[in-house]
Design an enzyme around this catalytic site. Structure first.
Site, PDB file in Angstrom:
ATOM      1  CE  LYS A 124      -3.980   1.960   0.301  1.00 48.46           C
ATOM      2  NZ  LYS A 124      -5.211   2.157  -0.109  1.00 48.46           N
ATOM      3  CB  SER A 161      -5.223   8.776   3.627  1.00 44.50           C
ATOM      4  OG  SER A 161      -4.374   9.477   2.509  1.00 44.50           O
ATOM      5  CG  ASN A 168     -16.553  -6.232  -2.988  1.00 42.34           C
ATOM      6  OD1 ASN A 168     -17.069  -6.898  -2.142  1.00 42.34           O
ATOM      7  ND2 ASN A 168     -16.152  -4.889  -2.684  1.00 42.34           N
ATOM      8  CG  ASP A 201      -7.404  -0.176   4.454  1.00 40.35           C
ATOM      9  OD1 ASP A 201      -8.303  -1.517   4.831  1.00 40.35           O
ATOM     10  OD2 ASP A 201      -7.682   1.017   4.075  1.00 40.35           O
TER      11      ASP A 201
END
Length: 223
Positions: free
Chosen positions: A38, A42, A177, A55
């Site tokens: 990644k 943020s 998704n 994440d």
């Protein structure tokens, strides 16, 4: 796909991170190494080890071998907002050479199989004067588009696919998704997406709040 990919989304909040971790596990099905990255994140929290992003931590946990966090996420920015704003607030300058060095190290430990998750949608810059497409071209990875299956997704998916191609990058496939419960026309939308997008569907992730992405990796093709 066997040498990794760059994961982008039709927008923010479409499950890009969830799909990226699931795809990472799908790549590891053959027993070979694969690691996540990644580059810019943020929305990070301060820990005794430094700033950490949820994440990026999920990508690190799904990696084998498990890389150092600073390679997975070279820029962990505190504010949960656009990277340009978050980096300015943090007094940090996001620079391409730093990202390339981290990716090179990850590729070296995983035989080139790195799943790189971008920020927001395709045209969200990584920094002032630094587009995501510039990073993708520099690391020479195909792009996987995560389509949030909801009203408006056909327009967003087609626009994003065109932008990826126009930026000189290769769309290798897309993942649908389900970000909300299926509606009465869900199958029809999927049919339109399959017909409209110039790349194959690599799989569909069901609406499953709280699910472990590793458990849904079998839904995805990493060929």
């Amino acid at each position: 796909m066997k040498r990794g990919c760059f994961v982008t989304g039709t927008d923010t909040g479409v499950g890009k991170s969830f799909a990226a971790v699931a795809l990472l596990h799908a790549l590891r099905r053959d027993g070979g190494p694969a690691v996540g990255m990644k580059p810019v994140a943020s929305g990070s929290v301060r820990t005794p080890q430094g700033w950490r992003n949820e994440d990026a931590l999920a990508l690190q946990a799904g990696s084998a071998p498990r890389p150092d966090y600073l390679l997975v996420n070279p820029y962990a920015l505190p504010e949960p907002t656009a990277p340009q704003i978050a980096s300015a607030l943090a007094g940090v300058r996001v620079e391409l050479p730093t990202l390339l060095a981290a990716h090179s190290a990850l590729a070296g430990m995983a035989g080139g199989r790195v799943v790189v998750e971008g920020v927001g949608g395709w045209l969200a810059p990584l920094a002032d004067g630094l587009e995501q497409s510039e990073l993708v071209r520099a690391i020479d990875l195909p792009v996987v588009l995560v389509v949030g299956l909801k009203l408006g997704c056909l327009n967003h998916a087609r626009l994003t696919a065109r932008a990826i191609t126009a930026d000189g990058c290769r769309l290798a496939g897309w993942i649908g998704n389900a970000v909300e419960p299926p509606g009465p026309h869900s199958d029809a939308y999927l049919g339109l997406l399959r017909a409209a997008l110039p790349a194959p569907c690599l799989g569909l992730l069901p609406y499953a709040p709280g699910a472990d992405p590793a458990d849904l990796a079998l839904n995805l093709s990493a060929d």
